[in-house]
Design an enzyme around this catalytic site. Structure first.
Site, PDB file in Angstrom:
ATOM      1  N   PRO A 192       8.252  -6.206  13.841  1.00 50.29           N
ATOM      2  CA  PRO A 192       9.406  -5.394  13.896  1.00 50.29           C
ATOM      3  C   PRO A 192       9.217  -3.909  14.165  1.00 50.29           C
ATOM      4  CG  PRO A 192       8.949  -5.945  11.738  1.00 50.29           C
ATOM      5  CD  PRO A 192       8.069  -6.601  12.461  1.00 50.29           C
ATOM      6  N   CYS A 218       8.427  -0.350   4.543  1.00 55.12           N
ATOM      7  CA  CYS A 218       8.771   0.953   5.385  1.00 55.12           C
ATOM      8  C   CYS A 218       8.196   1.956   4.519  1.00 55.12           C
ATOM      9  CB  CYS A 218      10.028   1.059   5.850  1.00 55.12           C
ATOM     10  SG  CYS A 218      10.460   2.575   6.905  1.00 55.12           S
ATOM     11  N   LYS A 242       8.219  -9.096   4.321  1.00 54.59           N
ATOM     12  CA  LYS A 242       7.149  -8.256   5.041  1.00 54.59           C
ATOM     13  C   LYS A 242       6.750  -7.313   4.046  1.00 54.59           C
ATOM     14  CE  LYS A 242       5.523  -6.014   9.174  1.00 54.59           C
ATOM     15  NZ  LYS A 242       5.808  -4.606   8.930  1.00 54.59           N
ATOM     16  N   HIS A 290       0.924  -6.748   5.865  1.00 53.08           N
ATOM     17  CA  HIS A 290       0.012  -5.593   6.498  1.00 53.08           C
ATOM     18  C   HIS A 290      -0.819  -4.932   5.676  1.00 53.08           C
ATOM     19  CE1 HIS A 290       1.044  -1.160   8.345  1.00 53.08           C
ATOM     20  NE2 HIS A 290      -0.206  -1.820   8.516  1.00 53.08           N
ATOM     21  N   GLY A 321      -1.874  -5.835  11.094  1.00 53.84           N
ATOM     22  CA  GLY A 321      -2.658  -4.566  11.174  1.00 53.84           C
ATOM     23  C   GLY A 321      -3.913  -4.350  11.911  1.00 53.84           C
ATOM     24  N   ARG A 349       1.936  -2.087  17.304  1.00 52.68           N
ATOM     25  CA  ARG A 349       1.577  -0.935  18.153  1.00 52.68           C
ATOM     26  C   ARG A 349       0.812  -1.187  19.744  1.00 52.68           C
ATOM     27  NH1 ARG A 349      -1.077   2.739  13.816  1.00 52.68           N
ATOM     28  NH2 ARG A 349      -1.602   0.492  13.229  1.00 52.68           N
TER      29      ARG A 349
END
Ligand SMILES: Cc1cc2nc3c(=O)[nH]c(=O)nc-3n(C[C@H](O)[C@H](O)[C@H](O)COP(=O)(O)O)c2cc1C
Length: 322
Positions: A17, A101, A140, A170, A202, A226
């Site tokens: 996401p 986040c 997550k 992550h 990650g 990314r």
């Protein structure tokens, strides 16, 4: 192939996401490149309850086939429960809860990675959501709040006990935001502790990285963030590498043009031309990264504002640079 609470995921490669990135256009391309599971951008529980028009765009998954995880964030059990109910009613296959986040405006409300500091509340939210919806609920997580409070194993156990059907791990703390190296050791620890699938996340930049994470951590699947910006080929190349051990070449300039134009057309279809023109700027910079002349054209990309520009003019300018 693996299973999340009864939902079959056809392979071990998952798209992360990413707010501002993983909208319907991005997800359609990710899936076309074979991705086994896609996630929406994070959506605020309160925005869902107020019926904010922006959330309708975030929830737009017209014509998408295959499992989709819709991610929500919040810190209030009742709001999260009601938000989950709305999403389940709109056809989400999986509801994912964001506990990663790091943004100050999110954590100051006790949301996102702030929940890592409060395993009891994290578990309470999961239990509340699980009791409300019939689809699987996943979480997550980050490694912890900071290096002095690494507690992913504890939080993972608490949320699984509360009913989470899978964990995405992550390997960074909140304090790291997106910098430093992701710690794959913590992914391995969580895999060794919980009895539900763990998706490792990650620093996967290449198909080889994905294979290494699967092997080193024992995770069920890998999540790529990314490295997929302007690069849906990362999914197909990773799947091919995992299946055959052969590393396919990256996309040719022509493939990048075709896919970027298609991405733009999907954005227009999803959000209309005005928003598509603004949002395509960053995608186009990613799609053309590393191509000769693309750095010189960055200024033009940043002021691109027409259908003609994104489908034709820009590509003619790029051609002149070759
Ligand atoms: C621009 C951007 C937006 C992100 N938005 C979200 C989000 O909405 N929800 C979430 O759980 N993680 C979000 N993340 C984190 C990613 O899902 C992922 O955990 C992180 O980028 C690490 O994976 P990577 O090294 O493959 O990029 C975001 C990351 C980036 C770079």
């Amino acid at each position: 192939m693996f299973d999340i609470g009864g939902v079959t995921i056809k392979n071990r490669v998952v798209s992360a996401p990413m707010a501002g990135v993983t909208d319907r256009a991005f997800r359609i391309l990710a899936r076309e490149h074979g991705c086994g599971l896609v996630f929406t951008e994070m959506i605020s529980d309160q925005a869902l309850l107020y019926g904010s028009p922006k959330t309708n765009v975030l929830l737009d998954c017209r014509g998408e086939n295959g499992p989709i995880a819709v991610q929500i964030f919040g810190s209030n059990e009742e709001y999260m429960q009601r938000a989950a109910e709305i999403i389940a009613g709109r056809g989400a296959d999986i509801i994912d809860i964001n506990m990663g986040c790091p943004t100050p405006k999110i954590v100051k409300n006790g949301e996102g990675s702030a929940l890592m500091k409060n395993p009891g509340r994290a578990a309470g939210i999961v239990a509340a959501v699980v009791s409300q919806v019939s689809c699987p609920v996943t979480v997550k997580l980050r490694k912890g709040w900071d290096e002095d409070s690494v507690n992913a194993v504890e939080v993972a156990l608490a949320v699984v006990e509360a009913g989470a059907a899978a964990i995405t791990m992550h390997g960074r703390t909140r304090s790291q935001f997106y910098s430093g190296e992701a710690d794959w050791g913590i992914i391995k620890k969580v895999c060794g502790t919980v009895n539900v699938p763990v998706i490792g996340n990650g620093d996967i930049h290449s198909p080889e990285d994905a294979a290494r994470m699967l092997q080193e951590t024992g995770c069920q699947a890998v999540m790529i963030g990314r490295a997929a910006m302007g690069n849906p080929w990362i999914f197909s190349r990773t799947l091919h590498y995992l299946a055959t051990g052969e590393l396919l070449p990256g996309p040719t300039p022509e493939m990048r043009r075709e896919t970027a134009v298609r991405h733009y057309l999907l954005l227009v279809e999803t959000k209309g031309e005005y928003l598509a023109n603004r949002e395509m700027r960053k995608h186009l910079a990613w799609y053309t990264k590393g191509l000769r002349g693309s750095a010189r054209l960055r200024g033009k990309i940043n002021s691109g504002s027409s259908f003609e520009f994104f489908t034709r003019e820009f590509w003619e300018l790029l051609q002149e640079e070759q």
